[in-house]
Design a protein around this motif. Structure first.
Motif, PDB file in Angstrom:
ATOM      1  N   ASN A 244       0.812  -1.217   0.000  1.00 10.61           N
ATOM      2  CA  ASN A 244       0.000   0.000   0.000  1.00 10.61           C
ATOM      3  C   ASN A 244       0.843   1.263   0.000  1.00 10.61           C
ATOM      4  OD1 ASN A 244      -2.407  -1.422  -0.058  1.00 10.61           O
ATOM      5  ND2 ASN A 244      -2.474  -1.612   2.160  1.00 10.61           N
ATOM      6  N   ASP A 245       2.139   1.139   0.327  1.00 13.01           N
ATOM      7  CA  ASP A 245       3.011   2.313   0.313  1.00 13.01           C
ATOM      8  C   ASP A 245       3.564   2.598  -1.079  1.00 13.01           C
ATOM      9  OD1 ASP A 245       4.554  -0.005   0.352  1.00 13.01           O
ATOM     10  OD2 ASP A 245       6.207   0.950   1.410  1.00 13.01           O
ATOM     11  N   THR A 246       3.308   1.707  -2.033  1.00  9.51           N
ATOM     12  CA  THR A 246       3.762   1.900  -3.404  1.00  9.51           C
ATOM     13  C   THR A 246       2.697   2.644  -4.189  1.00  9.51           C
ATOM     14  OG1 THR A 246       5.098  -0.101  -3.376  1.00  9.51           O
ATOM     15  CG2 THR A 246       4.449   0.730  -5.531  1.00  9.51           C
ATOM     16  N   THR A 247       3.107   3.710  -4.848  1.00 12.79           N
ATOM     17  CA  THR A 247       2.163   4.478  -5.650  1.00 12.79           C
ATOM     18  C   THR A 247       2.491   4.309  -7.132  1.00 12.79           C
ATOM     19  OG1 THR A 247       3.506   6.483  -5.735  1.00 12.79           O
ATOM     20  CG2 THR A 247       2.032   6.233  -3.809  1.00 12.79           C
ATOM     21  N   PRO A 248       1.524   4.534  -7.998  1.00 10.91           N
ATOM     22  CA  PRO A 248       1.829   4.517  -9.429  1.00 10.91           C
ATOM     23  C   PRO A 248       2.939   5.509  -9.794  1.00 10.91           C
ATOM     24  CG  PRO A 248      -0.514   4.335  -9.125  1.00 10.91           C
ATOM     25  CD  PRO A 248       0.086   4.635  -7.763  1.00 10.91           C
ATOM     26  N   ALA A 249       3.011   6.641  -9.102  1.00 14.34           N
ATOM     27  CA  ALA A 249       4.079   7.619  -9.367  1.00 14.34           C
ATOM     28  C   ALA A 249       5.443   7.026  -9.055  1.00 14.34           C
ATOM     29  CB  ALA A 249       3.844   8.886  -8.553  1.00 14.34           C
ATOM     30  N   ASP A 250       5.547   6.238  -7.973  1.00 15.04           N
ATOM     31  CA  ASP A 250       6.806   5.550  -7.658  1.00 15.04           C
ATOM     32  C   ASP A 250       7.161   4.594  -8.782  1.00 15.04           C
ATOM     33  OD1 ASP A 250       6.998   6.755  -5.134  1.00 15.04           O
ATOM     34  OD2 ASP A 250       5.959   5.109  -4.143  1.00 15.04           O
ATOM     35  N   ALA A 251       6.189   3.840  -9.244  1.00 13.54           N
ATOM     36  CA  ALA A 251       6.426   2.857 -10.302  1.00 13.54           C
ATOM     37  C   ALA A 251       6.872   3.541 -11.589  1.00 13.54           C
ATOM     38  CB  ALA A 251       5.170   2.025 -10.544  1.00 13.54           C
ATOM     39  N   ALA A 252       6.352   4.722 -11.860  1.00 16.65           N
ATOM     40  CA  ALA A 252       6.721   5.461 -13.073  1.00 16.65           C
ATOM     41  C   ALA A 252       8.183   5.899 -13.046  1.00 16.65           C
ATOM     42  CB  ALA A 252       5.806   6.666 -13.252  1.00 16.65           C
ATOM     43  N   GLU A 253       8.754   6.068 -11.871  1.00 20.21           N
ATOM     44  CA  GLU A 253      10.147   6.490 -11.730  1.00 20.21           C
ATOM     45  C   GLU A 253      11.124   5.330 -11.818  1.00 20.21           C
ATOM     46  OE1 GLU A 253      11.253   9.651 -11.540  1.00 20.21           O
ATOM     47  OE2 GLU A 253       9.177  10.220 -11.869  1.00 20.21           O
ATOM     48  N   LEU A 254      10.639   4.127 -11.704  1.00 22.83           N
ATOM     49  CA  LEU A 254      11.497   2.946 -11.678  1.00 22.83           C
ATOM     50  C   LEU A 254      12.034   2.634 -13.075  1.00 22.83           C
ATOM     51  CD1 LEU A 254      12.424   0.686  -9.707  1.00 22.83           C
ATOM     52  CD2 LEU A 254      10.524  -0.653 -10.594  1.00 22.83           C
ATOM     53  N   THR A 255      13.339   2.407 -13.174  1.00 21.71           N
ATOM     54  CA  THR A 255      13.935   2.007 -14.451  1.00 21.71           C
ATOM     55  C   THR A 255      14.446   0.567 -14.412  1.00 21.71           C
ATOM     56  OG1 THR A 255      16.086   2.920 -13.826  1.00 21.71           O
ATOM     57  CG2 THR A 255      14.590   4.363 -15.067  1.00 21.71           C
ATOM     58  N   SER A 256      14.530  -0.013 -13.243  1.00 24.06           N
ATOM     59  CA  SER A 256      14.999  -1.390 -13.083  1.00 24.06           C
ATOM     60  C   SER A 256      13.955  -2.383 -13.580  1.00 24.06           C
ATOM     61  CB  SER A 256      15.250  -1.687 -11.596  1.00 24.06           C
ATOM     62  OG  SER A 256      16.183  -0.811 -11.055  1.00 24.06           O
ATOM     63  N   PRO A 257      14.385  -3.596 -13.940  1.00 21.42           N
ATOM     64  CA  PRO A 257      13.421  -4.653 -14.230  1.00 21.42           C
ATOM     65  C   PRO A 257      12.574  -4.913 -12.979  1.00 21.42           C
ATOM     66  CG  PRO A 257      15.629  -5.321 -14.874  1.00 21.42           C
ATOM     67  CD  PRO A 257      15.764  -4.051 -14.104  1.00 21.42           C
ATOM     68  N   LEU A 258      11.313  -5.200 -13.171  1.00 22.79           N
ATOM     69  CA  LEU A 258      10.376  -5.335 -12.061  1.00 22.79           C
ATOM     70  C   LEU A 258       9.616  -6.645 -12.167  1.00 22.79           C
ATOM     71  CD1 LEU A 258       8.750  -4.140  -9.652  1.00 22.79           C
ATOM     72  CD2 LEU A 258       7.337  -2.939 -11.359  1.00 22.79           C
ATOM     73  N   LEU A 259       9.554  -7.370 -11.051  1.00 18.91           N
ATOM     74  CA  LEU A 259       8.732  -8.567 -10.926  1.00 18.91           C
ATOM     75  C   LEU A 259       7.675  -8.296  -9.879  1.00 18.91           C
ATOM     76  CD1 LEU A 259       8.044 -11.588 -11.340  1.00 18.91           C
ATOM     77  CD2 LEU A 259       9.817 -12.119  -9.633  1.00 18.91           C
ATOM     78  N   LEU A 260       6.409  -8.378 -10.267  1.00 22.59           N
ATOM     79  CA  LEU A 260       5.274  -8.198  -9.363  1.00 22.59           C
ATOM     80  C   LEU A 260       4.631  -9.554  -9.127  1.00 22.59           C
ATOM     81  CD1 LEU A 260       3.672  -5.142 -11.178  1.00 22.59           C
ATOM     82  CD2 LEU A 260       4.886  -5.069  -8.998  1.00 22.59           C
ATOM     83  N   ILE A 261       4.435  -9.906  -7.858  1.00 23.59           N
ATOM     84  CA  ILE A 261       3.790 -11.172  -7.511  1.00 23.59           C
ATOM     85  C   ILE A 261       2.620 -10.879  -6.589  1.00 23.59           C
ATOM     86  CG2 ILE A 261       4.054 -13.419  -6.401  1.00 23.59           C
ATOM     87  CD1 ILE A 261       7.038 -13.271  -7.044  1.00 23.59           C
ATOM     88  N   GLY A 262       1.459 -11.412  -6.933  1.00 28.53           N
ATOM     89  CA  GLY A 262       0.284 -11.234  -6.101  1.00 28.53           C
ATOM     90  C   GLY A 262      -0.652 -12.415  -6.197  1.00 28.53           C
ATOM     91  N   SER A 263      -1.535 -12.541  -5.217  1.00 27.65           N
ATOM     92  CA  SER A 263      -2.516 -13.614  -5.189  1.00 27.65           C
ATOM     93  C   SER A 263      -3.811 -13.168  -5.852  1.00 27.65           C
ATOM     94  CB  SER A 263      -2.822 -14.030  -3.750  1.00 27.65           C
ATOM     95  OG  SER A 263      -1.681 -14.577  -3.149  1.00 27.65           O
ATOM     96  N   ALA A 264      -4.412 -14.083  -6.580  1.00 30.83           N
ATOM     97  CA  ALA A 264      -5.629 -13.790  -7.334  1.00 30.83           C
ATOM     98  C   ALA A 264      -6.753 -13.252  -6.451  1.00 30.83           C
ATOM     99  CB  ALA A 264      -6.099 -15.046  -8.066  1.00 30.83           C
ATOM    100  N   ASP A 265      -6.861 -13.764  -5.232  1.00 32.83           N
ATOM    101  CA  ASP A 265      -7.976 -13.381  -4.360  1.00 32.83           C
ATOM    102  C   ASP A 265      -7.529 -12.656  -3.094  1.00 32.83           C
ATOM    103  OD1 ASP A 265      -9.917 -14.604  -6.087  1.00 32.83           O
ATOM    104  OD2 ASP A 265      -9.242 -16.545  -5.332  1.00 32.83           O
ATOM    105  N   ASP A 266      -6.397 -11.978  -3.152  1.00 32.79           N
ATOM    106  CA  ASP A 266      -5.884 -11.219  -2.009  1.00 32.79           C
ATOM    107  C   ASP A 266      -6.839 -10.061  -1.734  1.00 32.79           C
ATOM    108  OD1 ASP A 266      -4.522  -9.535  -0.235  1.00 32.79           O
ATOM    109  OD2 ASP A 266      -2.606  -9.747  -1.262  1.00 32.79           O
ATOM    110  N   SER A 267      -7.461 -10.067  -0.555  1.00 31.25           N
ATOM    111  CA  SER A 267      -8.416  -8.994  -0.232  1.00 31.25           C
ATOM    112  C   SER A 267      -7.704  -7.750   0.294  1.00 31.25           C
ATOM    113  CB  SER A 267      -9.452  -9.480   0.782  1.00 31.25           C
ATOM    114  OG  SER A 267      -8.811  -9.867   1.983  1.00 31.25           O
ATOM    115  N   SER A 268      -6.464  -7.884   0.758  1.00 31.48           N
ATOM    116  CA  SER A 268      -5.709  -6.721   1.244  1.00 31.48           C
ATOM    117  C   SER A 268      -5.200  -5.875   0.092  1.00 31.48           C
ATOM    118  CB  SER A 268      -4.517  -7.167   2.086  1.00 31.48           C
ATOM    119  OG  SER A 268      -4.941  -7.835   3.235  1.00 31.48           O
TER     120      SER A 268
END
Length: 102
Positions: free
Chosen positions: A23-47
């Motif tokens: 929740n501390d990650t914002t789309p603006a933070d992601a826009a500044e990232l130049t490194s390769p990124l791996l995102l992992i999440g659960s299909a039904d994560d309610s958080s």
């Protein structure tokens, strides 16, 4: 390391792994990232639903690559590693690949 922290470094890390799109990650933070990124999440994560990771994925336009791994179930954060889906192997492979490139 969080996407937000990585995006603010003078020299970004070789790769960034984000588990459950904190929740501390914002789309603006992601826009500044130049490194390769791996995102992992659960299909039904309610958080942090997968829609949040997809927002981060769309915003990470400056990252040299973005990979999204959706795992079954409702685990959040490190609880994802309790499942049988092999996420830890995915992370190690991703980091090995990008560390070797640098």
């Amino acid at each position: 390391m969080s996407i937000g922290a990585a995006s603010r470094l003078a020299t970004q890390p070789s790769a960034v792994v984000d588990i459950s799109g904190g929740n501390d990650t914002t789309p603006a933070d992601a826009a500044e990232l130049t490194s390769p990124l791996l995102l992992i999440g659960s299909a039904d994560d309610s958080s942090t639903p997968m829609t949040r990771l997809r927002e981060i994925e769309k915003a990470a336009t400056n990252a040299c690559s973005v990979t999204v791994r959706e795992v079954p179930g409702d685990a959040h954060a490190s609880a994802i590693f309790d499942g049988p889906s092999g996420e830890l192997n995915d992370i190690v492979s991703f980091l090995d690949e990008h560390a070797a490139a640098n």
